[in-house]
Structure formats: structure tokens, C-alpha cells
Design a protein around this motif. Structure first.
Motif, PDB file in Angstrom:
ATOM      1  N   TYR A  60       0.806  -1.220   0.000  1.00  0.00           N
ATOM      2  CA  TYR A  60       0.000   0.000   0.000  1.00  0.00           C
ATOM      3  C   TYR A  60       0.847   1.282   0.000  1.00  0.00           C
ATOM      4  CZ  TYR A  60      -3.105  -3.670   1.657  1.00  0.00           C
ATOM      5  OH  TYR A  60      -3.785  -4.861   1.793  1.00  0.00           O
ATOM      6  N   GLY A  61       2.139   1.159   0.008  1.00  0.00           N
ATOM      7  CA  GLY A  61       3.012   2.335  -0.052  1.00  0.00           C
ATOM      8  C   GLY A  61       3.060   3.148   1.228  1.00  0.00           C
ATOM      9  N   TYR A  62       2.757   2.521   2.369  1.00  0.00           N
ATOM     10  CA  TYR A  62       2.806   3.236   3.642  1.00  0.00           C
ATOM     11  C   TYR A  62       4.252   3.343   4.124  1.00  0.00           C
ATOM     12  CZ  TYR A  62      -2.209   2.107   3.951  1.00  0.00           C
ATOM     13  OH  TYR A  62      -3.558   1.985   3.708  1.00  0.00           O
ATOM     14  N   LEU A  63       4.704   4.552   4.389  1.00  0.00           N
ATOM     15  CA  LEU A  63       6.041   4.781   4.929  1.00  0.00           C
ATOM     16  C   LEU A  63       5.903   5.555   6.238  1.00  0.00           C
ATOM     17  CD1 LEU A  63       9.162   4.703   4.683  1.00  0.00           C
ATOM     18  CD2 LEU A  63       9.006   6.860   3.409  1.00  0.00           C
ATOM     19  N   PHE A 172      -1.702   6.891  -1.826  1.00  0.00           N
ATOM     20  CA  PHE A 172      -3.023   6.635  -2.394  1.00  0.00           C
ATOM     21  C   PHE A 172      -2.934   5.887  -3.724  1.00  0.00           C
ATOM     22  CE2 PHE A 172      -4.120  10.202   0.418  1.00  0.00           C
ATOM     23  CZ  PHE A 172      -5.273   9.694   1.014  1.00  0.00           C
ATOM     24  N   GLY A 173      -1.743   5.853  -4.305  1.00  0.00           N
ATOM     25  CA  GLY A 173      -1.562   5.128  -5.548  1.00  0.00           C
ATOM     26  C   GLY A 173      -1.104   3.707  -5.293  1.00  0.00           C
ATOM     27  N   LYS A 174      -1.807   2.733  -5.829  1.00  0.00           N
ATOM     28  CA  LYS A 174      -1.443   1.326  -5.636  1.00  0.00           C
ATOM     29  C   LYS A 174      -0.178   1.001  -6.440  1.00  0.00           C
ATOM     30  CE  LYS A 174      -4.775  -1.627  -5.853  1.00  0.00           C
ATOM     31  NZ  LYS A 174      -5.947  -2.368  -6.360  1.00  0.00           N
ATOM     32  N   PRO A 175       0.704   0.145  -5.897  1.00  0.00           N
ATOM     33  CA  PRO A 175       1.932  -0.207  -6.621  1.00  0.00           C
ATOM     34  C   PRO A 175       1.673  -0.756  -8.023  1.00  0.00           C
ATOM     35  CG  PRO A 175       2.036  -0.946  -4.339  1.00  0.00           C
ATOM     36  CD  PRO A 175       0.634  -0.471  -4.586  1.00  0.00           C
ATOM     37  N   ASP A 176       0.533  -1.454  -8.198  1.00  0.00           N
ATOM     38  CA  ASP A 176       0.226  -2.021  -9.509  1.00  0.00           C
ATOM     39  C   ASP A 176      -0.648  -1.097 -10.345  1.00  0.00           C
ATOM     40  OD1 ASP A 176      -1.980  -2.207  -7.913  1.00  0.00           O
ATOM     41  OD2 ASP A 176      -2.474  -4.283  -8.443  1.00  0.00           O
ATOM     42  N   GLY A 177      -0.795   0.151  -9.888  1.00  0.00           N
ATOM     43  CA  GLY A 177      -1.605   1.124 -10.611  1.00  0.00           C
ATOM     44  C   GLY A 177      -2.984   1.281 -10.002  1.00  0.00           C
ATOM     45  N   GLY A 178      -3.599   2.439 -10.239  1.00  0.00           N
ATOM     46  CA  GLY A 178      -4.933   2.673  -9.719  1.00  0.00           C
ATOM     47  C   GLY A 178      -4.910   3.384  -8.383  1.00  0.00           C
ATOM     48  N   PHE A 179      -6.112   3.549  -7.839  1.00  0.00           N
ATOM     49  CA  PHE A 179      -6.286   4.286  -6.588  1.00  0.00           C
ATOM     50  C   PHE A 179      -6.604   3.318  -5.463  1.00  0.00           C
ATOM     51  CE2 PHE A 179      -9.222   6.270  -3.554  1.00  0.00           C
ATOM     52  CZ  PHE A 179      -8.475   7.350  -3.131  1.00  0.00           C
ATOM     53  N   LEU A 183      -7.300   2.354   5.931  1.00  0.00           N
ATOM     54  CA  LEU A 183      -7.177   3.035   7.213  1.00  0.00           C
ATOM     55  C   LEU A 183      -5.799   3.678   7.349  1.00  0.00           C
ATOM     56  CD1 LEU A 183      -8.250   3.762  10.006  1.00  0.00           C
ATOM     57  CD2 LEU A 183      -7.493   1.494  10.807  1.00  0.00           C
ATOM     58  N   GLY A 184      -4.783   3.028   6.812  1.00  0.00           N
ATOM     59  CA  GLY A 184      -3.438   3.589   6.868  1.00  0.00           C
ATOM     60  C   GLY A 184      -3.340   4.931   6.171  1.00  0.00           C
ATOM     61  N   THR A 263      -3.879  -6.605   9.651  1.00  0.00           N
ATOM     62  CA  THR A 263      -4.055  -6.297   8.233  1.00  0.00           C
ATOM     63  C   THR A 263      -4.700  -4.931   8.089  1.00  0.00           C
ATOM     64  OG1 THR A 263      -6.205  -7.425   8.229  1.00  0.00           O
ATOM     65  CG2 THR A 263      -4.275  -8.723   7.589  1.00  0.00           C
ATOM     66  N   ASP A 264      -4.330  -4.235   7.052  1.00  0.00           N
ATOM     67  CA  ASP A 264      -4.869  -2.884   6.837  1.00  0.00           C
ATOM     68  C   ASP A 264      -6.344  -2.980   6.462  1.00  0.00           C
ATOM     69  OD1 ASP A 264      -4.709  -0.039   6.500  1.00  0.00           O
ATOM     70  OD2 ASP A 264      -4.695  -0.356   4.334  1.00  0.00           O
ATOM     71  N   LEU A 265      -7.162  -2.153   7.077  1.00  0.00           N
ATOM     72  CA  LEU A 265      -8.572  -2.084   6.742  1.00  0.00           C
ATOM     73  C   LEU A 265      -8.724  -1.315   5.438  1.00  0.00           C
ATOM     74  CD1 LEU A 265     -11.547  -2.545   7.469  1.00  0.00           C
ATOM     75  CD2 LEU A 265     -11.464  -0.407   8.805  1.00  0.00           C
ATOM     76  N   ARG A 266      -9.085  -2.025   4.383  1.00  0.00           N
ATOM     77  CA  ARG A 266      -9.192  -1.401   3.067  1.00  0.00           C
ATOM     78  C   ARG A 266     -10.603  -0.874   2.834  1.00  0.00           C
ATOM     79  NH1 ARG A 266      -4.844   0.356   1.715  1.00  0.00           N
ATOM     80  NH2 ARG A 266      -5.542   0.510  -0.466  1.00  0.00           N
ATOM     81  N   ILE A 267     -10.676   0.305   2.270  1.00  0.00           N
ATOM     82  CA  ILE A 267     -11.951   0.940   1.947  1.00  0.00           C
ATOM     83  C   ILE A 267     -12.174   0.892   0.434  1.00  0.00           C
ATOM     84  CG2 ILE A 267     -13.288   3.082   2.087  1.00  0.00           C
ATOM     85  CD1 ILE A 267     -11.565   3.807   4.554  1.00  0.00           C
ATOM     86  N   VAL A 268     -11.111   1.232  -0.302  1.00  0.00           N
ATOM     87  CA  VAL A 268     -11.134   1.133  -1.765  1.00  0.00           C
ATOM     88  C   VAL A 268      -9.862   0.443  -2.201  1.00  0.00           C
ATOM     89  CG1 VAL A 268     -11.143   2.400  -3.946  1.00  0.00           C
ATOM     90  CG2 VAL A 268     -12.445   3.285  -1.993  1.00  0.00           C
ATOM     91  N   GLY A 269      -9.994  -0.562  -3.044  1.00  0.00           N
ATOM     92  CA  GLY A 269      -8.809  -1.236  -3.553  1.00  0.00           C
ATOM     93  C   GLY A 269      -8.153  -2.127  -2.544  1.00  0.00           C
TER      94      GLY A 269
END
Length: 269
Positions: A60-63, A172-179, A183-184, A263-269
Motif C-alpha cells: 500500500y506504499g505506507y512509509l 493513495f496510488g497502488k503499486p500495480d496502478g490505480g487508486f 485506514l493507513g 491487516t490494513d482495513l481497506r476501503i477502496v482497492g
């Protein structure tokens, strides 16, 4: 009419009272609470800065802000947005170019000075309570004379806050593309908002925006900016504590997701 009050201490600038204080309330609780809270945060932040793991969530690109910008050759390449050029050794944090300046920015902060002067140095521990030190030299000697450099640390901290903002945006950008939104992402954004609140409410920011002006009427734009910063400045202490909490929460969340504890709570994607 004669008086029995002893005023011999007036010449020395202090009433001749044998007791350290005449206060009967629990005046020692605020400095004690501040001491415990600051010490706990410093211990946690120090341990995390030198762990050199669980700082990035590749999916998810969280740093975590404790590792931003990650410039060590030991950093995960995806987390190194500004290159890798510091050696990978255990005694050097991965964010070695930012952490020292952020530490100095907070150490020289006007609010934090009051906080740790009272809680760690007991200078003084509370209003109406004499400090235990025999001499008082203020901030006129080394190392406290370096507190005057706070303005310059503010400029660097503002740049680092911009970097933290960039970290939150690109997550907000997914590593494989898209949005993607989880929660992170919300935690990273909330932390950045509070960091900007703390940075912009700084006394040095207020001085930089509206200082050295003899006539506000001739500088309406700067006057409006100064007015806005002044409103934030009134909440500087609250932002100081809120950012300590947000930084710890953000770092712990990223660490927990990276380590696989949650695990990260995903809202979109």
C-alpha cells in the motif's frame, strides 16, 4: 505602627520564606506527568529509529514518518523516494538526514522548552515553587544559547513536513496502478495535518510571516497570513502534544501492518 514582617530579603529579589513553596495543591503532578510522557515518547522513538525494519508496507506504499526520507542503502528501494546515499550501519538511522533536524526543532521549540525545563530540570518545576538550582543564567550560556537557532530549524522542519505530505499523497496510488484507500491512508493524512498545524503554529513561523513590519496596513496579504498563523499559535501547545501522539500512532500502525501483526482495513482497492 510597627510591622513584624521580615523584609530583609527584598534586596535579594526574593521574600525570605524558608519553605520551598506555600502551595498546598498537587503542583508536582503536571511536571511529573510531562516527565513520564516525554520520556516514554523519547524511548519509543529512539528504539524505532534504530530498529531498521517494519517501516514500509509495500502493498500500500505506507512509509512511517520515522523513516522518511529513507536514504540509507539498506532501505527498501520503493521507500527511497530521494535516493540512497547513507551507509547501512546499525548506529545510523535510515532517516539520518531528517531526524536530527526534527529533534532540534522540537528541542528548541518555545513550548517544549517550558515543558522539559520544568519536568526534567525543575527550572522551575511550577509557578510559585522555587527551583533547586543555586544559580540561574537563563539561555545565555552553552548549550542553551543554541536555542536561538530555532528559527533555522523551523525552515528545515517545514521542508521535511512537505516530504511527509508527499509520502501521504503517493500512498493513495497502488503499486500495480490505480487508486487505493485504507485506514493507513487516513492515519497518514491525519498525521500530516497535525504536523502542519504544529509547524505553522510555531512562534518562528509567526515572526517570519509578520515580523519586521512597521505598518500592517501597507502589507494586507502578510497581515492576513499573520492573523491566521496567530490563531494557530494560540493552540501551539495542543499541536505539540497531538503530533507526538499522531507520530507514535502512525509509526506503530505502519509497523504492525508491515510486520504482519494486523491487516490494513481497506476501503477502496
Amino acid at each position: 505602627m510597627s510591622s513584624t514582617t521580615d523584609t530583609s530579603g527584598a534586596a535579594n529579589g526574593r521574600a525570605t520564606i524558608a519553605a520551598r513553596t506555600l502551595r498546598t495543591d498537587r503542583w508536582w503532578l503536571p511536571p511529573l506527568a510531562t516527565f513520564v510522557a516525554l520520556l516514554a515518547w523519547v524511548v519509543y522513538a529512539t528504539v524505532r529509529a534504530f530498529m531498521q525494519q517494519w517501516y514500509y508496507v509495500a502493498d500500500y506504499g505506507y512509509l512511517t514518518p520515522f523513516y522518511s526520507p529513507c536514504v540509507s542503502v539498506g532501505c527498501v528501494p520503493e521507500a527511497s523516494h530521494f535516493g540512497q546515499f547513507t551507509p547501512d550501519v546499525w548506529w545510523l538511522p535510515y532517516a539520518a538526514i531528517s531526524l536530527p533536524f526534527l529533534l532540534l526543532f522540537r528541542l528548541t521549540c518555545y513550548y517544549y522548552r517550558k515543558a522539559y525545563y520544568r519536568s526534567f530540570w525543575l527550572s522551575p518545576p511550577a509557578c510559585g515553587v522555587a527551583e533547586p538550582h543555586a544559580r540561574y543564567t537563563g539561555e545565555t550560556r552553552f548549550p542553551l544559547v543554541l536555542q536561538n537557532a530555532h528559527r533555522y530549524f523551523f525552515y528545515i522542519a517545514a521542508i521535511i513536513t512537505l516530504i511527509n505530505t508527499w509520502d501521504a499523497i503517493i500512498a493513495f496510488g497502488k503499486p500495480d496502478g490505480g487508486f487505493g484507500l485504507g485506514l493507513g491512508n487516513l492515519i497518514l493524512v491525519a498525521n500530516v495535518v497535525l504536523l502542519w498545524g504544529y509547524t505553522l503554529s510555531c512562534h518562528s513561523c509567526r515572526s517570519s510571516v509578520g515580523g519586521r513590519l512597521n505598518h500592517f496596513s501597507k502589507h494586507p496579504v502578510r497581515y492576513r497570513m499573520w492573523t491566521a498563523v496567530s490563531k494557530l499559535n494560540a493552540r501551539h501547545a495542543q499541536f505539540a502534544w497531538a503530533t507526538l501522539v499522531s507520530l507514535a500512532v502512525t509509526d506503530f500502525y505502519v509497523m504492525a501492518v508491515s510486520a504482519g501483526w494486523i491487516t490494513d482495513l481497506r476501503i477502496v482497492g
